[in-house]
Design a protein around this motif. Structure first.
Motif, mmCIF file in Angstrom:
data_model
loop_
_atom_site.group_PDB
_atom_site.id
_atom_site.type_symbol
_atom_site.label_atom_id
_atom_site.label_comp_id
_atom_site.label_asym_id
_atom_site.label_seq_id
_atom_site.Cartn_x
_atom_site.Cartn_y
_atom_site.Cartn_z
ATOM 1 N N UNK A 8 59.397 25.048 46.013
ATOM 2 C CA UNK A 8 60.299 23.976 45.614
ATOM 3 C C UNK A 8 60.509 24.097 44.104
ATOM 4 N N UNK A 9 61.506 24.880 43.740
ATOM 5 C CA UNK A 9 61.734 25.152 42.326
ATOM 6 C C UNK A 9 62.123 23.908 41.540
ATOM 7 N N UNK A 10 62.906 23.025 42.141
ATOM 8 C CA UNK A 10 63.326 21.817 41.435
ATOM 9 C C UNK A 10 62.126 20.970 41.014
ATOM 10 N N UNK A 11 61.164 20.855 41.916
ATOM 11 C CA UNK A 11 59.967 20.060 41.608
ATOM 12 C C UNK A 11 59.177 20.697 40.458
ATOM 13 N N UNK A 25 46.204 21.301 32.593
ATOM 14 C CA UNK A 25 45.347 21.575 33.738
ATOM 15 C C UNK A 25 45.976 21.052 35.026
ATOM 16 N N UNK A 26 46.604 19.887 34.952
ATOM 17 C CA UNK A 26 47.313 19.348 36.123
ATOM 18 C C UNK A 26 48.439 20.282 36.533
ATOM 19 N N UNK A 27 49.117 20.814 35.538
ATOM 20 C CA UNK A 27 50.218 21.746 35.798
ATOM 21 C C UNK A 27 49.681 23.032 36.437
ATOM 22 N N UNK A 28 48.563 23.520 35.931
ATOM 23 C CA UNK A 28 47.964 24.736 36.484
ATOM 24 C C UNK A 28 47.629 24.556 37.956
ATOM 25 N N UNK A 29 47.032 23.422 38.276
ATOM 26 C CA UNK A 29 46.664 23.149 39.656
ATOM 27 C C UNK A 29 47.895 23.042 40.554
ATOM 28 N N UNK A 30 48.956 22.440 40.028
ATOM 29 C CA UNK A 30 50.186 22.299 40.815
ATOM 30 C C UNK A 30 50.817 23.659 41.085
ATOM 31 N N UNK A 31 50.842 24.519 40.070
ATOM 32 C CA UNK A 31 51.391 25.865 40.239
ATOM 33 C C UNK A 31 50.557 26.659 41.242
ATOM 34 N N UNK A 32 49.252 26.553 41.117
ATOM 35 C CA UNK A 32 48.359 27.260 42.032
ATOM 36 C C UNK A 32 48.577 26.811 43.475
ATOM 37 N N UNK A 33 48.662 25.506 43.663
ATOM 38 C CA UNK A 33 48.845 24.962 45.015
ATOM 39 C C UNK A 33 50.189 25.380 45.608
ATOM 40 N N UNK A 34 51.245 25.313 44.791
ATOM 41 C CA UNK A 34 52.577 25.684 45.275
ATOM 42 C C UNK A 34 52.653 27.170 45.605
ATOM 43 N N UNK A 35 52.055 27.990 44.759
ATOM 44 C CA UNK A 35 52.052 29.437 44.986
ATOM 45 C C UNK A 35 51.257 29.791 46.224
ATOM 46 N N UNK A 36 50.087 29.202 46.360
ATOM 47 C CA UNK A 36 49.221 29.484 47.504
ATOM 48 C C UNK A 36 49.882 29.040 48.812
ATOM 49 N N UNK A 37 50.504 27.865 48.796
ATOM 50 C CA UNK A 37 51.183 27.372 49.984
ATOM 51 C C UNK A 37 52.305 28.309 50.412
ATOM 52 N N UNK A 38 53.058 28.822 49.447
ATOM 53 C CA UNK A 38 54.144 29.744 49.755
ATOM 54 C C UNK A 38 53.605 31.065 50.310
ATOM 55 N N UNK A 39 52.504 31.538 49.751
ATOM 56 C CA UNK A 39 51.903 32.786 50.232
ATOM 57 C C UNK A 39 51.347 32.626 51.645
ATOM 58 N N UNK A 48 56.603 40.057 49.684
ATOM 59 C CA UNK A 48 56.548 38.598 49.713
ATOM 60 C C UNK A 48 55.809 38.036 48.500
ATOM 61 N N UNK A 49 54.784 38.740 48.051
ATOM 62 C CA UNK A 49 54.070 38.322 46.839
ATOM 63 C C UNK A 49 55.027 38.329 45.647
ATOM 64 N N UNK A 50 55.823 39.379 45.536
ATOM 65 C CA UNK A 50 56.804 39.465 44.441
ATOM 66 C C UNK A 50 57.791 38.302 44.506
ATOM 67 N N UNK A 51 58.263 38.008 45.708
ATOM 68 C CA UNK A 51 59.254 36.940 45.881
ATOM 69 C C UNK A 51 58.711 35.594 45.428
ATOM 70 N N UNK A 52 57.470 35.309 45.808
ATOM 71 C CA UNK A 52 56.855 34.030 45.442
ATOM 72 C C UNK A 52 56.620 33.958 43.932
ATOM 73 N N UNK A 53 56.081 35.017 43.365
ATOM 74 C CA UNK A 53 55.813 35.026 41.920
ATOM 75 C C UNK A 53 57.102 34.906 41.114
ATOM 76 N N UNK A 54 58.142 35.545 41.583
ATOM 77 C CA UNK A 54 59.430 35.468 40.882
ATOM 78 C C UNK A 54 59.959 34.045 40.874
ATOM 79 N N UNK A 55 59.889 33.382 42.027
ATOM 80 C CA UNK A 55 60.389 32.007 42.118
ATOM 81 C C UNK A 55 59.610 31.056 41.223
ATOM 82 N N UNK A 56 58.292 31.203 41.211
ATOM 83 C CA UNK A 56 57.457 30.332 40.386
ATOM 84 C C UNK A 56 57.737 30.571 38.900
ATOM 85 N N UNK A 57 57.821 31.834 38.521
ATOM 86 C CA UNK A 57 58.069 32.171 37.116
ATOM 87 C C UNK A 57 59.424 31.657 36.655
#
Length: 229
Positions: A8-11, A25-39, A48-57
């Motif tokens: 969810x890029x908008x979020x 730290x809150x931001x780090x946890x949110x990024x980790x959770x979003x990335x892990x959920x997508x993976x 697929x790893x590239x796709x998820x990392x690209x979207x998050x970045x």
């Protein structure tokens, strides 16, 4: 808006746009959770790893461009973004390790087929991480690119948790596979040796059985006839 990668890029954009350095730290946890959920929602291939990392970045970059904080604060937020992705990829590496260990414990050959590919992908994970993030920030605003660069340089020098765990996993799995193969060969040799050592006894037993059979047949042949006249 969720992309094909499941992010969810908008979020994420909104979070980075509004975050302060104290919320790193809150931001780090949110990024980790979003990335892990997508993976977790797709096959764990490098594509697929590239796709998820690209979207998050891309989301982190877009949000950072809107953040009113200082350049130093924005850089710190991007560091947390990178750390969050690293934490998620670390979980992916651990998942690979658990799966591969199951095959190795059953004597599977890591140098053949899908297992060989999986092992090679583990070795590439850190390079894919850096390359994907590096490409994803090329379309970001100049100030954001400038904030990202020290983060990438520092992480390349230091190394990621993902890379360290991946390297250790590959080394451990190869050692385990070698040990398992060696043990299976040793077991085969011990079994063969046991059979060889018992061969004479086995032959003796067969011979005894044959002798008893011959003796019984001879005794029956020499017994006097009891036929009625």
């Amino acid at each position: 808006m969720s992309t094909k990668s499941g992010i969810d890029q908008d979020a994420l954009i909104q979070m980075f746009a509004q975050a302060t350095a104290r919320q790193g730290e809150t931001l780090r946890q949110a990024v980790s959770a979003a990335t892990l959920k997508a993976l977790q929602g797709r096959e764990l291939t490098l594509q697929n790893v590239r796709s998820v990392l690209q979207s998050v970045t891309q989301a982190a970059s877009a949000g950072a461009a809107q953040n009113p904080g200082s350049a130093t604060d924005v850089q710190k937020l991007l560091e947390k973004a990178f750390d969050g992705m690293d934490a998620a990829l670390l979980k992916a590496v651990q998942a690979h390790r658990t799966a591969l260990q199951q095959f190795v414990s059953q004597g599977a050959d890591l140098q053949q087929g899908p297992l060989k590919t999986a092992l090679a992908n583990l070795e590439k994970m850190e390079d894919v991480f850096f390359t994907t993030v590096g490409k994803a920030i090329q379309d970001a605003a100049a100030p954001v690119q400038s904030a990202w660069q020290p983060v990438l340089d520092a992480m390349k020098h230091k190394g990621t948790d993902t890379g360290a765990q991946a390297a250790a996993t590959v080394e451990q799995l190869l050692a385990q596979a070698h040990h398992t193969l060696r043990e299976s060969r040793a077991m085969g040799l011990r079994t063969a040796q046991a059979l060889l050592e018992g061969y004479s006894t086995l032959v003796s037993g067969v011979l005894i059985g044959m002798t008893e059979g011959l003796q019984q047949g001879s005794a029956e042949a020499s017994a006097p006839s009891t036929r009625k006249r």
